[in-house]
Every structure is written in structure tokens, then in C-alpha cells.
Design a protein around this motif. Structure first.
Motif, PDB file in Angstrom:
ATOM      1  N   GLU A  99      28.859  52.290  39.884  1.00 48.02           N
ATOM      2  CA  GLU A  99      28.117  52.240  38.626  1.00 48.02           C
ATOM      3  C   GLU A  99      29.085  52.163  37.440  1.00 48.02           C
ATOM      4  OE1 GLU A  99      25.148  55.197  38.119  1.00 48.02           O
ATOM      5  OE2 GLU A  99      24.035  54.622  39.921  1.00 48.02           O
ATOM      6  N   TRP A 100      30.166  52.927  37.478  1.00 50.84           N
ATOM      7  CA  TRP A 100      31.158  52.859  36.388  1.00 50.84           C
ATOM      8  C   TRP A 100      31.632  51.419  36.215  1.00 50.84           C
ATOM      9  CZ3 TRP A 100      35.188  57.369  37.317  1.00 50.84           C
ATOM     10  CH2 TRP A 100      34.507  58.598  37.360  1.00 50.84           C
ATOM     11  N   LEU A 101      31.943  50.774  37.328  1.00 55.02           N
ATOM     12  CA  LEU A 101      32.514  49.427  37.273  1.00 55.02           C
ATOM     13  C   LEU A 101      31.526  48.393  36.737  1.00 55.02           C
ATOM     14  CD1 LEU A 101      34.435  49.472  40.665  1.00 55.02           C
ATOM     15  CD2 LEU A 101      35.479  49.416  38.397  1.00 55.02           C
ATOM     16  N   SER A 102      30.226  48.692  36.825  1.00 51.07           N
ATOM     17  CA  SER A 102      29.223  47.730  36.339  1.00 51.07           C
ATOM     18  C   SER A 102      28.615  48.142  35.002  1.00 51.07           C
ATOM     19  CB  SER A 102      28.119  47.553  37.385  1.00 51.07           C
ATOM     20  OG  SER A 102      27.444  48.770  37.618  1.00 51.07           O
ATOM     21  N   SER A 103      29.155  49.185  34.376  1.00 51.55           N
ATOM     22  CA  SER A 103      28.621  49.639  33.091  1.00 51.55           C
ATOM     23  C   SER A 103      28.763  48.556  32.018  1.00 51.55           C
ATOM     24  CB  SER A 103      29.362  50.904  32.636  1.00 51.55           C
ATOM     25  OG  SER A 103      28.896  51.320  31.354  1.00 51.55           O
ATOM     26  N   ASP A 104      27.714  48.407  31.208  1.00 51.16           N
ATOM     27  CA  ASP A 104      27.758  47.463  30.084  1.00 51.16           C
ATOM     28  C   ASP A 104      28.450  48.057  28.862  1.00 51.16           C
ATOM     29  OD1 ASP A 104      26.451  45.407  31.417  1.00 51.16           O
ATOM     30  OD2 ASP A 104      24.457  46.086  30.805  1.00 51.16           O
ATOM     31  N   THR A 113      43.075  46.551  36.750  1.00 57.84           N
ATOM     32  CA  THR A 113      42.627  47.318  37.913  1.00 57.84           C
ATOM     33  C   THR A 113      41.120  47.245  38.120  1.00 57.84           C
ATOM     34  OG1 THR A 113      44.410  48.851  37.353  1.00 57.84           O
ATOM     35  CG2 THR A 113      42.872  49.533  39.066  1.00 57.84           C
ATOM     36  N   ALA A 114      40.341  47.509  37.081  1.00 58.86           N
ATOM     37  CA  ALA A 114      38.880  47.520  37.220  1.00 58.86           C
ATOM     38  C   ALA A 114      38.360  46.159  37.651  1.00 58.86           C
ATOM     39  CB  ALA A 114      38.229  47.961  35.910  1.00 58.86           C
ATOM     40  N   GLU A 115      38.912  45.102  37.095  1.00 60.81           N
ATOM     41  CA  GLU A 115      38.462  43.755  37.461  1.00 60.81           C
ATOM     42  C   GLU A 115      38.795  43.449  38.916  1.00 60.81           C
ATOM     43  OE1 GLU A 115      36.350  40.451  37.159  1.00 60.81           O
ATOM     44  OE2 GLU A 115      36.488  42.008  35.622  1.00 60.81           O
ATOM     45  N   LEU A 120      36.485  43.296  44.720  1.00 64.12           N
ATOM     46  CA  LEU A 120      36.407  43.822  46.082  1.00 64.12           C
ATOM     47  C   LEU A 120      35.096  44.553  46.367  1.00 64.12           C
ATOM     48  CD1 LEU A 120      40.010  45.314  46.358  1.00 64.12           C
ATOM     49  CD2 LEU A 120      39.131  43.348  47.632  1.00 64.12           C
ATOM     50  N   ALA A 121      34.274  44.738  45.348  1.00 60.61           N
ATOM     51  CA  ALA A 121      33.095  45.601  45.477  1.00 60.61           C
ATOM     52  C   ALA A 121      32.147  45.136  46.586  1.00 60.61           C
ATOM     53  CB  ALA A 121      32.363  45.697  44.150  1.00 60.61           C
ATOM     54  N   ARG A 122      31.899  43.843  46.684  1.00 62.56           N
ATOM     55  CA  ARG A 122      30.980  43.357  47.718  1.00 62.56           C
ATOM     56  C   ARG A 122      31.536  43.606  49.115  1.00 62.56           C
ATOM     57  NH1 ARG A 122      28.489  37.511  45.751  1.00 62.56           N
ATOM     58  NH2 ARG A 122      27.383  38.286  43.902  1.00 62.56           N
ATOM     59  N   LEU A 251      46.462  47.097  45.790  1.00 66.19           N
ATOM     60  CA  LEU A 251      45.928  47.221  44.433  1.00 66.19           C
ATOM     61  C   LEU A 251      46.607  48.377  43.706  1.00 66.19           C
ATOM     62  CD1 LEU A 251      42.157  46.965  43.508  1.00 66.19           C
ATOM     63  CD2 LEU A 251      43.691  48.495  42.308  1.00 66.19           C
ATOM     64  N   PHE A 252      46.774  49.502  44.395  1.00 62.67           N
ATOM     65  CA  PHE A 252      47.443  50.653  43.794  1.00 62.67           C
ATOM     66  C   PHE A 252      48.874  50.297  43.402  1.00 62.67           C
ATOM     67  CE2 PHE A 252      50.222  54.359  44.250  1.00 62.67           C
ATOM     68  CZ  PHE A 252      49.656  55.214  43.319  1.00 62.67           C
ATOM     69  N   ARG A 253      49.596  49.649  44.299  1.00 63.32           N
ATOM     70  CA  ARG A 253      50.992  49.308  44.022  1.00 63.32           C
ATOM     71  C   ARG A 253      51.110  48.309  42.872  1.00 63.32           C
ATOM     72  NH1 ARG A 253      51.257  48.418  50.238  1.00 63.32           N
ATOM     73  NH2 ARG A 253      51.626  50.561  50.994  1.00 63.32           N
TER      74      ARG A 253
END
Length: 262
Positions: A99-104, A113-115, A120-122, A251-253
Motif C-alpha cells: 500500500e505504501w508503494l501505491s500511495s498517491d 528504490t521504491a520504483e 517487482l511487486a507483481r 536491490l539492496f546493494r
């Protein structure tokens, strides 16, 4: 309020020696039904300096907490997760993080990072995990309503939003939208019920967080009936996703390099 929110994030960076990677609004403001006195539920994830990770005790063990929380002050509720914690929960298809990642309402997105996580979300999305989460949230809120003569209006909406999100997943096998209005429009449960929910929504937005009213039988019946059906569905649901750990390690690295290489 955005100025105060950004200043709070800068203060956190200075106090804890971290970099905020992403910050957004969560809760009722993001869902589309804030009251006049709703808190600003700011949620973020952050990264420490590389030296913190290159040590014998990992973040999240002992005194090396992987959460930063600020006391609620002047309607401002700010808390966040270290990226290692965020990615471990992301691997489990954690619904609040999705939900955080899809917040408007995004207050800050300084790095990629978020993008990358959205990309990868799906792949990591687990219908079973998310349905169980939303059914649990709906049931907990309905428990505060069931049998009561006077109830908090927000409890109805919290229960309804979670139930509609679970129904969205059952019908579409995809991450549900954050907006309550979209969920209601797409999962419309019938004219009379939708009208009752719309009226409830207007009362919640026009009132305050403590606003109470009489229970609403048509909504009670809907919640009770749908929750039972969703519980039965969830009990038989199993879903396998490929292990994304190595991708999340990468992704972390890459984030570590992006944030601290200059």
C-alpha cells in the motif's frame, strides 16, 4: 503540513544518521476518507551508512533497531522501516508495504528504490497472504461493531475497505487499489448497500475521528456474510511464488551504492 513533514524527515536523518529513501501517506488520508482531525500517517523506509551493515550484529538485532518511530504530535504520526526490514516484508508480500508503494500522496522519493520495488511487486505478490491479512483486519474491526448499539464510523469503513480489498484479490488476482472510492465503485455490492456506504462515507469525512452513530444493519449483514465466505475461501487457498531473495539482495546493494557512493 508538507513542510512540517519534510522537516521531520530531515530531523530523523540527522538524529539517526540515515537517508530516507521514500516517504508517503498511509491510512485514511491515502484511502480517501479522512476526518477533519485525522492524523497524517507518514510512513517511510530508510538506509543506514554501509558501516552499520558491515558489522557482526545485523540490523534488527539487539540495540540495532530496524524501526524508527516518532511520538504523535500535532496530528503528525511518523514511522519508518530500515530497508532490510522493508525488503524482508516485501518478500512476504506484506500488504501495508504494498500500500505504501501505491500511495498517491508521496512526500519524498529521492532514490530509485521504491520504483524498483514497484517493478517487482507483481512477481512477489501472494494473493493468499494478502487475503488473509485483509480478512483479519476486516474481522478485527467488525468485532468492535458487532452487537454494539453505538459504533465509531471509522470502524465500519476500515472493515469495509479491507473486505473490498480482499474481494478484489479473489476476483482479479492482483494487488488492490488503495482508494476506497475505487474499490467501492468496482466492487459495488448493490444499490441499497452502496447508498448506505456512501452516506456513511460522507458522515465520516464531515465529522471527526471520534464520531459515533447507530449501527447500520444492512452493512452489518454484508460484513458478516462476506467475511464468512472469504474465511472459507482463504482457508483453502495456497499460492506459490518464486523466491525473489537474490533480486532483493541486488536491490539492496544497488541502493547502498546509489545512496552512499557520492
Amino acid at each position: 503540513m508538507k513542510k512540517e513533514i519534510l522537516q521531520s524527515l530531515r530531523d530523523i536523518e540527522k538524529e539517526y544518521g540515515v537517508k530516507v529513501l521514500y516517504a508517503c501517506e498511509s491510512g485514511s488520508r491515502a484511502w480517501g476518507f479522512p476526518s477533519k482531525d485525522s492524523d497524517y500517517d507518514v510512513r517511510f523506509f530508510y538506509m543506514h551508512h554501509p558501516d552499520v551493515y558491515l558489522s557482526i550484529d545485523p540490523v534488527g538485532v539487539g540495540k540495532k533497531r530496524d524501526v524508527i518511530e516518532r511520538p504523535i504530535h500535532d496530528l503528525l504520526d511518523v514511522s519508518g522501516w530500515d530497508l532490510t526490514k522493508a525488503l524482508k516484508l516485501f518478500r512476504k508480500s506484506n500488504p501495508p508495504l504494498l500500500e505504501w508503494l501505491s500511495s498517491d500522496i508521496v512526500y519524498e522519493e529521492t532514490y530509485s528504490t521504491a520504483e524498483q520495488m514497484r517493478g517487482l511487486a507483481r512477481k512477489i505478490f501472494s494473493p493468499a497472504s494478502c487475503i488473509h491479512h485483509y480478512v483479519s483486519i476486516a474481522a478485527n474491526n467488525y468485532r468492535d461493531i458487532d452487537g454494539k448499539q453505538e459504533v465509531k464510523m471509522k470502524k465500519y469503513l476500515y472493515a469495509l475497505r479491507s473486505l473490498l480489498a480482499a474481494t478484489w484479490i479473489v476476483e482479479r488476482q492482483e494487488i488492490p487499489p488503495l482508494s476506497f472510492h475505487t474499490l467501492l465503485a468496482e466492487m459495488a455490492p448493490g444499490d441499497d448497500l452502496t447508498e448506505a456506504i456512501q452516506l456513511l462515507l460522507k458522515r465520516k469525512i464531515a465529522g471527526d475521528e471520534r464520531n459515533k452513530g447507530a449501527n447500520i444493519p444492512i452493512i452489518d449483514h454484508f460484513l458478516e456474510t462476506e467475511l464468512e465466505q472469504l474465511r472459507r475461501y482463504a482457508a483453502e487457498l495456497h499460492h506459490h511464488t518464486d523466491d525473489p531473495t537474490e533480486q532483493l539482495n541486488q536491490l539492496f546493494r544497488s541502493t547502498l551504492h546509489e545512496v552512499w557512493s557520492h
